[in-house]
Design a protein around this motif. Structure first.
Motif, PDB file in Angstrom:
ATOM      1  N   GLU A  60      14.276 -15.869   2.177  1.00 53.34           N
ATOM      2  CA  GLU A  60      14.788 -16.784   1.165  1.00 53.34           C
ATOM      3  C   GLU A  60      13.721 -17.024   0.092  1.00 53.34           C
ATOM      4  OE1 GLU A  60      17.095 -19.420  -1.061  1.00 53.34           O
ATOM      5  OE2 GLU A  60      17.589 -17.837   0.378  1.00 53.34           O
ATOM      6  N   ALA A  61      12.456 -17.084   0.509  1.00 50.49           N
ATOM      7  CA  ALA A  61      11.371 -17.227  -0.470  1.00 50.49           C
ATOM      8  C   ALA A  61      11.342 -16.033  -1.421  1.00 50.49           C
ATOM      9  CB  ALA A  61      10.032 -17.377   0.249  1.00 50.49           C
ATOM     10  N   ILE A  62      11.525 -14.848  -0.879  1.00 50.91           N
ATOM     11  CA  ILE A  62      11.522 -13.643  -1.713  1.00 50.91           C
ATOM     12  C   ILE A  62      12.734 -13.635  -2.650  1.00 50.91           C
ATOM     13  CG2 ILE A  62      11.777 -11.126  -1.635  1.00 50.91           C
ATOM     14  CD1 ILE A  62      10.080 -11.224   0.967  1.00 50.91           C
ATOM     15  N   ARG A  63      13.872 -14.108  -2.168  1.00 47.44           N
ATOM     16  CA  ARG A  63      15.058 -14.183  -3.033  1.00 47.44           C
ATOM     17  C   ARG A  63      14.787 -15.097  -4.229  1.00 47.44           C
ATOM     18  NH1 ARG A  63      19.261 -17.014  -4.434  1.00 47.44           N
ATOM     19  NH2 ARG A  63      18.654 -18.857  -3.216  1.00 47.44           N
ATOM     20  N   ARG A  64      14.069 -16.180  -3.978  1.00 40.26           N
ATOM     21  CA  ARG A  64      13.769 -17.124  -5.049  1.00 40.26           C
ATOM     22  C   ARG A  64      12.638 -16.640  -5.952  1.00 40.26           C
ATOM     23  NH1 ARG A  64      15.453 -22.638  -4.099  1.00 40.26           N
ATOM     24  NH2 ARG A  64      16.842 -22.754  -2.299  1.00 40.26           N
ATOM     25  N   ALA A  65      11.726 -15.836  -5.403  1.00 40.80           N
ATOM     26  CA  ALA A  65      10.570 -15.375  -6.181  1.00 40.80           C
ATOM     27  C   ALA A  65      10.230 -13.941  -5.758  1.00 40.80           C
ATOM     28  CB  ALA A  65       9.373 -16.307  -5.968  1.00 40.80           C
ATOM     29  N   PRO A  66      10.952 -12.953  -6.276  1.00 35.60           N
ATOM     30  CA  PRO A  66      10.725 -11.556  -5.872  1.00 35.60           C
ATOM     31  C   PRO A  66       9.306 -11.069  -6.155  1.00 35.60           C
ATOM     32  CG  PRO A  66      12.790 -11.780  -7.080  1.00 35.60           C
ATOM     33  CD  PRO A  66      12.063 -13.080  -7.242  1.00 35.60           C
ATOM     34  N   HIS A  67       8.606 -11.729  -7.059  1.00 35.84           N
ATOM     35  CA  HIS A  67       7.251 -11.329  -7.434  1.00 35.84           C
ATOM     36  C   HIS A  67       6.185 -12.036  -6.587  1.00 35.84           C
ATOM     37  CE1 HIS A  67       8.265 -15.036  -9.463  1.00 35.84           C
ATOM     38  NE2 HIS A  67       6.987 -15.260  -9.764  1.00 35.84           N
ATOM     39  N   PHE A  68       6.586 -12.754  -5.548  1.00 31.41           N
ATOM     40  CA  PHE A  68       5.671 -13.553  -4.719  1.00 31.41           C
ATOM     41  C   PHE A  68       5.044 -12.629  -3.663  1.00 31.41           C
ATOM     42  CE2 PHE A  68       5.541 -17.756  -2.041  1.00 31.41           C
ATOM     43  CZ  PHE A  68       4.166 -17.748  -2.125  1.00 31.41           C
ATOM     44  N   GLY A  69       3.831 -12.143  -3.948  1.00 34.89           N
ATOM     45  CA  GLY A  69       3.180 -11.176  -3.068  1.00 34.89           C
ATOM     46  C   GLY A  69       2.967 -11.698  -1.658  1.00 34.89           C
ATOM     47  N   ARG A  70       2.566 -12.958  -1.549  1.00 37.19           N
ATOM     48  CA  ARG A  70       2.300 -13.507  -0.216  1.00 37.19           C
ATOM     49  C   ARG A  70       3.565 -13.531   0.632  1.00 37.19           C
ATOM     50  NH1 ARG A  70       1.565 -18.975   1.819  1.00 37.19           N
ATOM     51  NH2 ARG A  70       1.571 -19.845  -0.289  1.00 37.19           N
ATOM     52  N   ALA A  71       4.702 -13.784   0.015  1.00 36.39           N
ATOM     53  CA  ALA A  71       5.952 -13.796   0.776  1.00 36.39           C
ATOM     54  C   ALA A  71       6.249 -12.411   1.348  1.00 36.39           C
ATOM     55  CB  ALA A  71       7.101 -14.266  -0.114  1.00 36.39           C
ATOM     56  N   HIS A  72       6.053 -11.379   0.546  1.00 35.27           N
ATOM     57  CA  HIS A  72       6.267 -10.013   1.037  1.00 35.27           C
ATOM     58  C   HIS A  72       5.273  -9.683   2.149  1.00 35.27           C
ATOM     59  CE1 HIS A  72       9.265  -8.626  -1.908  1.00 35.27           C
ATOM     60  NE2 HIS A  72       8.619  -9.374  -2.792  1.00 35.27           N
ATOM     61  N   PHE A  73       4.027 -10.179   1.996  1.00 36.31           N
ATOM     62  CA  PHE A  73       3.017  -9.921   3.026  1.00 36.31           C
ATOM     63  C   PHE A  73       3.410 -10.575   4.350  1.00 36.31           C
ATOM     64  CE2 PHE A  73      -0.747 -10.800   5.481  1.00 36.31           C
ATOM     65  CZ  PHE A  73      -1.500  -9.645   5.356  1.00 36.31           C
ATOM     66  N   VAL A  74       3.804 -11.835   4.306  1.00 40.36           N
ATOM     67  CA  VAL A  74       4.201 -12.530   5.530  1.00 40.36           C
ATOM     68  C   VAL A  74       5.425 -11.864   6.141  1.00 40.36           C
ATOM     69  CG1 VAL A  74       5.013 -14.727   6.466  1.00 40.36           C
ATOM     70  CG2 VAL A  74       3.150 -14.699   4.807  1.00 40.36           C
ATOM     71  N   ARG A  75       6.354 -11.411   5.301  1.00 44.11           N
ATOM     72  CA  ARG A  75       7.515 -10.690   5.821  1.00 44.11           C
ATOM     73  C   ARG A  75       7.065  -9.422   6.552  1.00 44.11           C
ATOM     74  NH1 ARG A  75      11.092  -6.619   3.877  1.00 44.11           N
ATOM     75  NH2 ARG A  75      13.138  -6.801   4.893  1.00 44.11           N
ATOM     76  N   ALA A  76       6.109  -8.708   5.985  1.00 42.58           N
ATOM     77  CA  ALA A  76       5.599  -7.498   6.640  1.00 42.58           C
ATOM     78  C   ALA A  76       4.981  -7.821   7.990  1.00 42.58           C
ATOM     79  CB  ALA A  76       4.570  -6.811   5.738  1.00 42.58           C
ATOM     80  N   GLU A  77       4.255  -8.944   8.061  1.00 47.23           N
ATOM     81  CA  GLU A  77       3.646  -9.338   9.330  1.00 47.23           C
ATOM     82  C   GLU A  77       4.719  -9.649  10.385  1.00 47.23           C
ATOM     83  OE1 GLU A  77       0.509  -9.437  10.466  1.00 47.23           O
ATOM     84  OE2 GLU A  77       0.123  -8.294   8.643  1.00 47.23           O
ATOM     85  N   ILE A  78       5.766 -10.339   9.973  1.00 44.12           N
ATOM     86  CA  ILE A  78       6.840 -10.668  10.908  1.00 44.12           C
ATOM     87  C   ILE A  78       7.515  -9.392  11.397  1.00 44.12           C
ATOM     88  CG2 ILE A  78       9.071 -11.815  11.149  1.00 44.12           C
ATOM     89  CD1 ILE A  78       8.072 -13.779   8.925  1.00 44.12           C
ATOM     90  N   LEU A  79       7.821  -8.485  10.477  1.00 50.07           N
ATOM     91  CA  LEU A  79       8.468  -7.224  10.852  1.00 50.07           C
ATOM     92  C   LEU A  79       7.575  -6.409  11.788  1.00 50.07           C
ATOM     93  CD1 LEU A  79       9.942  -6.327   7.357  1.00 50.07           C
ATOM     94  CD2 LEU A  79      11.254  -6.944   9.408  1.00 50.07           C
ATOM     95  N   THR A  80       6.274  -6.477  11.576  1.00 50.11           N
ATOM     96  CA  THR A  80       5.348  -5.787  12.471  1.00 50.11           C
ATOM     97  C   THR A  80       5.459  -6.336  13.882  1.00 50.11           C
ATOM     98  OG1 THR A  80       3.792  -5.325  10.667  1.00 50.11           O
ATOM     99  CG2 THR A  80       2.919  -5.269  12.924  1.00 50.11           C
ATOM    100  N   ARG A  81       5.495  -7.648  14.004  1.00 53.52           N
ATOM    101  CA  ARG A  81       5.569  -8.269  15.331  1.00 53.52           C
ATOM    102  C   ARG A  81       6.923  -8.050  15.985  1.00 53.52           C
ATOM    103  NH1 ARG A  81       1.537 -13.385  15.332  1.00 53.52           N
ATOM    104  NH2 ARG A  81       0.193 -12.718  13.635  1.00 53.52           N
ATOM    105  N   LEU A  82       7.931  -7.784  15.168  1.00 51.16           N
ATOM    106  CA  LEU A  82       9.246  -7.453  15.706  1.00 51.16           C
ATOM    107  C   LEU A  82       9.387  -5.952  15.962  1.00 51.16           C
ATOM    108  CD1 LEU A  82      11.467  -9.754  13.467  1.00 51.16           C
ATOM    109  CD2 LEU A  82      10.991 -10.045  15.909  1.00 51.16           C
ATOM    110  N   ASP A  83       8.288  -5.196  15.752  1.00 45.38           N
ATOM    111  CA  ASP A  83       8.249  -3.747  15.978  1.00 45.38           C
ATOM    112  C   ASP A  83       9.202  -3.001  15.052  1.00 45.38           C
ATOM    113  OD1 ASP A  83       7.021  -1.607  17.290  1.00 45.38           O
ATOM    114  OD2 ASP A  83       8.690  -1.385  18.683  1.00 45.38           O
ATOM    115  N   ARG A  84       9.443  -3.537  13.867  1.00 47.29           N
ATOM    116  CA  ARG A  84      10.253  -2.869  12.844  1.00 47.29           C
ATOM    117  C   ARG A  84       9.273  -2.271  11.834  1.00 47.29           C
ATOM    118  NH1 ARG A  84      14.554  -7.666  11.748  1.00 47.29           N
ATOM    119  NH2 ARG A  84      14.979  -6.437   9.861  1.00 47.29           N
ATOM    120  N   LEU A  85       8.603  -1.201  12.273  1.00 49.04           N
ATOM    121  CA  LEU A  85       7.408  -0.731  11.579  1.00 49.04           C
ATOM    122  C   LEU A  85       7.713  -0.065  10.244  1.00 49.04           C
ATOM    123  CD1 LEU A  85       5.416   0.645  14.636  1.00 49.04           C
ATOM    124  CD2 LEU A  85       5.155  -1.563  13.493  1.00 49.04           C
ATOM    125  N   ASP A  86       8.812   0.666  10.146  1.00 49.32           N
ATOM    126  CA  ASP A  86       9.136   1.292   8.870  1.00 49.32           C
ATOM    127  C   ASP A  86       9.441   0.237   7.811  1.00 49.32           C
ATOM    128  OD1 ASP A  86       8.788   3.833   9.882  1.00 49.32           O
ATOM    129  OD2 ASP A  86      10.896   4.107  10.391  1.00 49.32           O
TER     130      ASP A  86
END
Length: 341
Positions: free
Chosen positions: A56-82
């Motif tokens: 939802e943060a990314i939807r509101r601010a697509p240019h928010f680098g930290r939001a994309h980074f945190v999303r990547a970390e979550i996906l990593t922990r969920l083993d969704r590596l691609d």
């Protein structure tokens, strides 16, 4: 056998992520609040709950680098590596100078088994390392460069990277242990012993280092010298069969047959247990159910392998946030850790 993985568990995740650089446009407070909420959910092991908030943060601010980074970390922990790789690459596209982003892309490539790709990312990260870069990160970069070169069989390049880490910090035990592993694989046992003894001197309570020294002394036909190191490893790592096995062989050779047989029998039992754990882990990874991860975590917890159990419980919690069992186990392990401090 390598007990302590040289690949470091580098603590660059949420702390580094919070250092978000200036963006092209202001970040709406609602987006920042949702990322903060996601980070709090990550701390609680609630990855599935964290993901909608950060998206939802990314939807509101697509240019928010930290939001994309945190999303990547979550996906990593969920083993969704691609998907995690794509999210890290989005961070890079938004801000090529984002802290440690190439390092994280390298780690993602390692998890996907793409070692040449990982090396490209780590070497790119090394080009961003400067004198004011935190020491922990500088060391981690050079260690990962060395580890990937070793994985690819590029011995000279691996040694150069480990030496570079030691030029940054001459008391960095992980680099000495990695050099010892490198020499040992190359058959240079005396050099391996010297390097691994140095690692142990720097971290005397490390059971893995003690085992490395003891097993090398045993290979060098110095069994009497090996015993105290193997005994220390047995006390520090009571679940690892290698120290029991080598001690059993030494005691048997010394004519202490009963003790040797007892130690060898213990090694057989621990090896069987390790096989059970391996099957439980494989089952959890293949079926990806909370129940399977809880079974694996409970086995680790029963063997007092608490840090590994914590990671397995977190995986279970991510798959089924409604199940209270992993959350309770996570809380208990954290309380035990705090009590030990």
């Amino acid at each position: 056998m390598q007990i302590t993985r040289c690949v470091l568990a580098v603590a660059l995740l949420l702390v580094v992520a919070c250092k978000d650089p200036a963006q092209r446009k202001p970040i709406p407070p609602a987006a920042t609040n949702r990322v903060t909420r996601a980070q709090m959910a990550i701390i609680d092991g609630n990855y599935s709950g964290a993901l909608p908030a950060v998206e939802e943060a990314i939807r509101r601010a697509p240019h928010f680098g930290r939001a994309h980074f945190v999303r990547a970390e979550i996906l990593t922990r969920l083993d969704r590596l691609d998907e995690a790789r794509d999210a890290f690459e989005q961070v890079l596209a938004i801000d090529p100078a984002y802290p440690a982003i190439r390092f994280h892309l390298g780690s993602n490539a390692v998890q996907r088994g793409e070692y040449d790709e990982a090396l490209d990312h780590y070497e790119a990260e090394a080009s961003f390392v400067e004198h004011d870069t935190p020491m922990e990160h500088r060391l981690a970069v050079w260690m990962q460069v060395g580890n990937i070169h070793r994985q690819l069989g590029e011995i000279d390049e691996a040694q150069a990277a480990y030496d570079r880490a030691l030029s940054e910090d001459s008391t960095f035990d992980h680099a000495f242990d990695a050099l010892g592993q490198l020499y040992q694989e190359d058959g240079e046992l005396d050099k391996a012993l010297k390097a691994r003894q140095r690692a142990l001197d720097l971290k005397p309570e490390n059971g893995g280092y003690a085992y490395h020294v003891g097993s090398l002394l045993f290979q060098l036909d110095r069994p009497d010298e090996a015993i105290p190191f193997l005994e220390k490893a047995r006390q520090k790592l009571p679940w690892f069969e290698g120290s029991f096995y080598n001690l059993g062989r030494i005691r048997t050779a010394q004519g202490k047959t009963a003790e040797g047989e007892r130690l060898l029998a213990a090694a057989d039992s621990l090896r069987a247990r390790q096989s059970e754990l391996g099957m439980a882990k494989t089952n959890a990874e293949v079926h990806r159910t909370a129940v399977a991860w809880i079974i694996y975590a409970d086995m680790l917890n029963a063997d007092a392998r608490y840090e590994e159990a914590l990671q397995a419980y977190q995986a279970a919690a991510a798959l089924d946030p409604s199940d209270s069992r992993p959350r309770s186990a996570i809380a208990a392990i954290r309380q035990r850790r705090e009590a030990a401090l």
